[in-house]
Write a protein that holds these residues in place. Structure first.
Motif, short mmCIF file in Angstrom:
data_model
loop_
_atom_site.label_atom_id
_atom_site.label_comp_id
_atom_site.label_asym_id
_atom_site.label_seq_id
_atom_site.Cartn_x
_atom_site.Cartn_y
_atom_site.Cartn_z
N GLU A 1 0.82 -1.21 0.00
CA GLU A 1 0.00 0.00 0.00
C GLU A 1 0.86 1.26 0.00
OE1 GLU A 1 -3.82 1.71 0.07
OE2 GLU A 1 -3.43 -0.42 0.21
N LEU A 2 1.98 1.23 0.71
CA LEU A 2 2.81 2.42 0.85
C LEU A 2 3.81 2.62 -0.29
CD1 LEU A 2 3.59 2.35 4.66
CD2 LEU A 2 1.99 3.82 3.45
N GLN A 3 4.07 1.60 -1.07
CA GLN A 3 5.02 1.74 -2.16
C GLN A 3 4.50 2.75 -3.17
OE1 GLN A 3 5.55 -2.24 -3.61
NE2 GLN A 3 7.37 -2.54 -2.38
N GLY A 4 5.35 3.69 -3.51
CA GLY A 4 4.98 4.71 -4.49
C GLY A 4 4.19 5.86 -3.90
N VAL A 5 3.96 5.85 -2.59
CA VAL A 5 3.22 6.93 -1.95
C VAL A 5 4.20 8.02 -1.53
CG1 VAL A 5 1.80 7.57 0.03
CG2 VAL A 5 1.38 5.43 -1.15
N ASN A 6 3.89 9.24 -1.91
CA ASN A 6 4.69 10.38 -1.52
C ASN A 6 4.02 11.01 -0.30
OD1 ASN A 6 5.82 12.93 -1.25
ND2 ASN A 6 6.12 13.19 -3.45
N ALA A 7 4.64 10.89 0.86
CA ALA A 7 4.04 11.38 2.10
C ALA A 7 3.79 12.88 2.06
CB ALA A 7 4.93 11.02 3.29
N PHE A 8 4.71 13.64 1.46
CA PHE A 8 4.54 15.09 1.37
C PHE A 8 3.33 15.42 0.49
CE2 PHE A 8 5.48 19.25 -0.57
CZ PHE A 8 5.53 20.01 0.59
N GLU A 9 3.19 14.72 -0.61
CA GLU A 9 2.05 14.96 -1.51
C GLU A 9 0.74 14.63 -0.80
OE1 GLU A 9 0.34 13.51 -5.84
OE2 GLU A 9 2.20 12.66 -5.09
N GLU A 10 0.71 13.54 -0.06
CA GLU A 10 -0.50 13.17 0.68
C GLU A 10 -0.85 14.24 1.71
OE1 GLU A 10 -2.60 10.58 0.16
OE2 GLU A 10 -1.38 10.15 -1.60
N LEU A 11 0.16 14.79 2.37
CA LEU A 11 -0.07 15.85 3.34
C LEU A 11 -0.63 17.09 2.66
CD1 LEU A 11 0.23 16.94 6.22
CD2 LEU A 11 2.56 17.62 5.61
N MET A 12 -0.08 17.44 1.52
CA MET A 12 -0.54 18.62 0.79
C MET A 12 -2.00 18.47 0.33
SD MET A 12 1.87 20.76 0.95
CE MET A 12 1.41 22.00 -0.23
N LYS A 13 -2.40 17.27 0.02
CA LYS A 13 -3.79 17.02 -0.40
C LYS A 13 -4.77 17.29 0.73
CE LYS A 13 -2.79 13.50 -3.89
NZ LYS A 13 -2.93 12.07 -4.20
N THR A 14 -4.33 17.16 1.97
CA THR A 14 -5.23 17.37 3.10
C THR A 14 -5.41 18.85 3.45
OG1 THR A 14 -3.47 17.21 4.76
CG2 THR A 14 -4.57 15.15 4.11
N LEU A 15 -4.55 19.71 2.91
CA LEU A 15 -4.64 21.14 3.21
C LEU A 15 -5.77 21.78 2.41
CD1 LEU A 15 -0.85 22.08 3.16
CD2 LEU A 15 -2.31 21.72 5.14
N PRO A 16 -6.39 22.83 2.96
CA PRO A 16 -7.43 23.52 2.22
C PRO A 16 -6.84 24.29 1.04
CG PRO A 16 -7.02 24.64 4.29
CD PRO A 16 -6.19 23.37 4.29
N ASP A 17 -7.66 24.59 0.07
CA ASP A 17 -7.21 25.31 -1.12
C ASP A 17 -7.24 26.82 -0.90
OD1 ASP A 17 -6.79 23.00 -2.55
OD2 ASP A 17 -8.84 22.96 -3.33
N ASN A 18 -6.71 27.27 0.21
CA ASN A 18 -6.66 28.69 0.54
C ASN A 18 -5.30 29.25 0.15
OD1 ASN A 18 -6.91 31.20 1.61
ND2 ASN A 18 -7.44 30.53 3.68
N PRO A 19 -5.23 30.16 -0.82
CA PRO A 19 -3.93 30.66 -1.30
C PRO A 19 -3.24 31.64 -0.36
CG PRO A 19 -5.70 31.76 -2.46
CD PRO A 19 -6.33 30.71 -1.59
#
Length: 52
Positions: free
Chosen positions: A33-51
């Motif tokens: 499940e974790l192979q190929g997962v970018n932890a930083f990218e997953e974290l960024m996906k959880t952030l709101p889209d507030n610029p």
């Protein structure tokens, strides 16, 4: 990211806590499940889209 554990994996985690290390052979599904997962990218996906 959430990964649901089965009973064998829960047992292996308890053993890992007592030994002080995690044997990844006990978690083939988790490793797969974790192979190929970018932890930083997953974290960024959880952030709101507030610029701000």
């Amino acid at each position: 990211m959430k990964y649901w554990l089965n009973n064998d994996e829960k047992r292996a985690l308890l053993v890992a806590v007592t030994k002080g290390y995690l044997d990844t052979d006990e978690f083939p599904g988790l490793i797969k499940e974790l192979q190929g997962v970018n932890a930083f990218e997953e974290l960024m996906k959880t952030l709101p889209d507030n610029p701000e």
